[in-house]
Every structure is written in C-alpha cells, then in structure tokens.
Design an enzyme around this catalytic site. Structure first.
Site, PDB file in Angstrom:
ATOM      1  N   GLU A 191      52.858  33.146  47.646  1.00 15.48           N
ATOM      2  CA  GLU A 191      52.037  32.789  46.471  1.00 15.48           C
ATOM      3  C   GLU A 191      50.921  33.800  46.265  1.00 15.48           C
ATOM      4  OE1 GLU A 191      48.717  30.958  44.166  1.00 15.48           O
ATOM      5  OE2 GLU A 191      48.691  31.776  46.184  1.00 15.48           O
ATOM      6  N   HIS A 300      39.099  32.390  49.753  1.00 11.46           N
ATOM      7  CA  HIS A 300      39.452  33.753  50.186  1.00 11.46           C
ATOM      8  C   HIS A 300      38.396  34.388  51.097  1.00 11.46           C
ATOM      9  CE1 HIS A 300      43.035  34.624  47.302  1.00 11.46           C
ATOM     10  NE2 HIS A 300      43.029  33.381  47.752  1.00 11.46           N
TER      11      HIS A 300
HETATM   12 CO    CO Z   1      44.624  31.934  47.311  1.00 10.14          CO
HETATM   13 ZN    ZN Z   2      46.190  29.070  46.877  1.00 12.72          ZN
END
Ligand code: CO
Ligand code: ZN
Length: 330
Positions: A191, A300
């Site tokens: 993803e 992140h």
């Molecule tokens: Co992500």
């Molecule tokens: Zn994600």
C-alpha cells in the site's frame, strides 16, 4: 486486543517484504474465516459467508521502510525510502532489517545545525568495521524500530499505519458471528508504495462494494490546521482524501449505521494522502467504496499514536456494517 496490537506493530515487514506479518496475521485468522488464501502479490484473503453481496475490506499489512542503495568502504550503509519516508523523522532513529540486523541512522555534518538534511546525507550505522564485515547488502530492507507503549487510552508504536487497521479487521472478523454477505477481509501488500496489493486483489475478488480500514491524520496537536479529526472522538468516516471521493451512498450507509448503533464517529475530509480504497474504486467497471479511518497522530514517524476507544469503536462499527442487509438506495 492490546497484546494483538503489540504483536502486529512489533513485526518488521516493509512494502514488498510482508512474509513475517502475513504469517502472524494468518495464524490469528485461520480459525475465524471460512476460507483463507494468498494471491500472487502476497495479499492475504479471508472469506466469511457465501452467496450474498460481495464486500471487500482492505487493511494493509506493509509499512514504510528503508532500502540499502550502497555500502561504503567503512561499512556505512546508504539508503533510500520505501513509501513516504520523511528525512526529518529519521535522525537518531533505529532500524531493524528483515534479516535481523539492527542499525542507527546517522547524519553527515551540516553547515546549519537546524537544517533538515536529505536522505543522501544520512547513513545507517550497523556497527560494521568495514564493507567486508557489513551484515547487509544492496537491496536489503529495514523498518523503524521502536517498542510499543501503552499510555492507557492512548497507544504508541511504529507501524500503527496500518497494523491498527489489521488489528481492527482481525477483531471484526472474530466478532462477526454471521453475515448475510460474502465478506472478504484482505490484508494487502504494498500500500505504501501505491496501493498495489489492493489493486490486484480487488480485481480478483470483483466486489460489489467495499471499504478500507486505515489510519488518517490528526488536527488536535499544537499548530495543526484545517483538519477536524482528533483522537478519542470516534472512528472517522472518510468523505474524501487526496486520491478519492468516497461514494456518497457508502458514506450515508456508514453514518446511518453508526448512529443506529449509537457509536461515536467523525466526518473526515483529508486533503492529502489516500488509502487502498482508491485502488478498489477504480478496478474493472468501478466499485462503490469508502473508508473507516482510525485517527492517528504522528503518521509516518516511528511513534504513531492512536486512541484505544477509537479502535474498539471501529471494530463495533464494522461488525454493525457487515451483520445486516445493505440497501445503498438508488
Ligand atoms: Co501510510
Ligand atoms: Zn496506511
């Protein structure tokens, strides 16, 4: 559920290298599903129910990471990012290679201490004295290393994006005793490098409708602007993000279901980023999709934070969505 979240976030599986996390999830779901299989891109697909509307639910198993581009003569490892790796989140951090090797991210000296250096001014120090003794090679991959922390209602770990979605999917599968639908829980690959696993698995399944379960951003820490979603106010029902407009009928179905079940929820309009739902929406002749988002701070970075009540309410919402007949209207 906290121990499941700890187990999932403690596994190292950057995009394209999902073997370890797939094995962990497969063990959790084998007894819960009617059928479990793995497709050519490594997506783990669990079916529950047979014969009704085909519903695909995607939660991605991969996480952002680093890949070795070069090892210098002194054994320092140069790298590039896998997925959305931001330089300012890296210095001083630790990484763990899929082969088990640990490392620290170091920086070349800069002219101005406050400058954020680019990735090519950074290196991973794996403790090697020289190139010959370096335990990693070009192409080896690593993920952030940071232990899970339970702060009570708030949970922190690396790769909450999207192991928290995987945990929600597993718990929903566990809680879903029966469904009039043919439900496919898909733990997708790749993803973070462009919703690639969702694209092929959605083509293979050919669903009538679907949604992703993924993290979204947050607007409730100092200086954050123009984003209403916050931690502890319920799962967010996505209306749009940077890559997708949710099908309004799916949004309406989700809101109606949350209100009927008296579950808290938030309306989400996210300006940047997207999820597996975008890929699902655009396969074959098109699929009505939406997304149940888990609000997550510090996405992140090596320390992503979610609210445990949001997580539990997301499970309840998904079970409520899947256990009753669906009428999307005209
Ligand atoms: Co992500
Ligand atoms: Zn994600």
């Amino acid at each position: 559920m906290k121990s499941l979240i700890e187990k999932l976030t403690g596994t190292f599986s950057p995009s394209g290298y999902e073997d370890a996390i797939r094995a962990v999830i497969r063990k959790e779901i084998t007894k819960l599903a009617d059928e479990v299989r793995v497709d050519a891109l490594g997506n783990l697909i669990a079916r529950k129910g047979k014969g009704g509307k085909k519903i695909m639910i995607a939660a991605h198993m991969d996480e952002i990471g680093l890949m070795v581009t070069h090892v210098d003569n002194n054994g320092f490892v140069r790298f590039t990012g896998i997925g959305g790796v931001y330089p300012r989140n890296l210095p001083g951090g630790r990484v763990r290679f899929v082969n088990g090797t640990a490392g620290v991210i170091g920086l070349e000296p800069a002219d101005h201490a406050s400058d954020v250096p680019a990735l090519d001014k950074m290196f991973i120090d794996v403790g090697a004295a020289d190139k010959k003794n370096c335990p990693v090679r070009i192409g080896d991959v690593a993920a952030f290393e940071r232990p899970f922390a339970d702060l009570g209602n708030r949970l922190v770990a690396k790769s909450m994006d999207d192991r928290i979605g995987c945990a929600v999917a597993i718990e929903a599968l566990r809680a879903l005793k029966s469904t009039p639908h043919e439900v496919y829980f898909v733990f997708t690959t790749q993803e973070e490098v462009g919703t690639r696993g969702a694209q092929t698995s959605a083509f293979g399944i050919d669903p009538d409708l679907g949604f992703s379960i993924d993290v979204t951003g947050w607007g409730d820490t100092p200086g954050q602007k123009d984003f209403e979603v916050g931690l502890g106010k319920g799962p967010a029902i996505k209306i749009r993000d940077g890559g997708m407009l949710s099908d309004p009928r799916i949004v309406e179905w989700m809101i109606r279901t949350a209100e009927k079940a008296k579950l808290p929820y938030q309306r989400e309009v996210l300006l940047g980023g997207t999820t597996d739902a975008r890929a699902m929406q655009l396969v074959r002749g098109g699929v009505p999709v939406g997304c149940v988002s888990i609000p997550c701070r510090y996405v992140h970075t090596p320390s992503e934070m979610v609210d445990y009540n949001d997580v539990k309410n997301a499970v309840k919402l998904i079970v409520a969505l899947l256990r009753a007949p669906i009428n999307l209207g005209a």
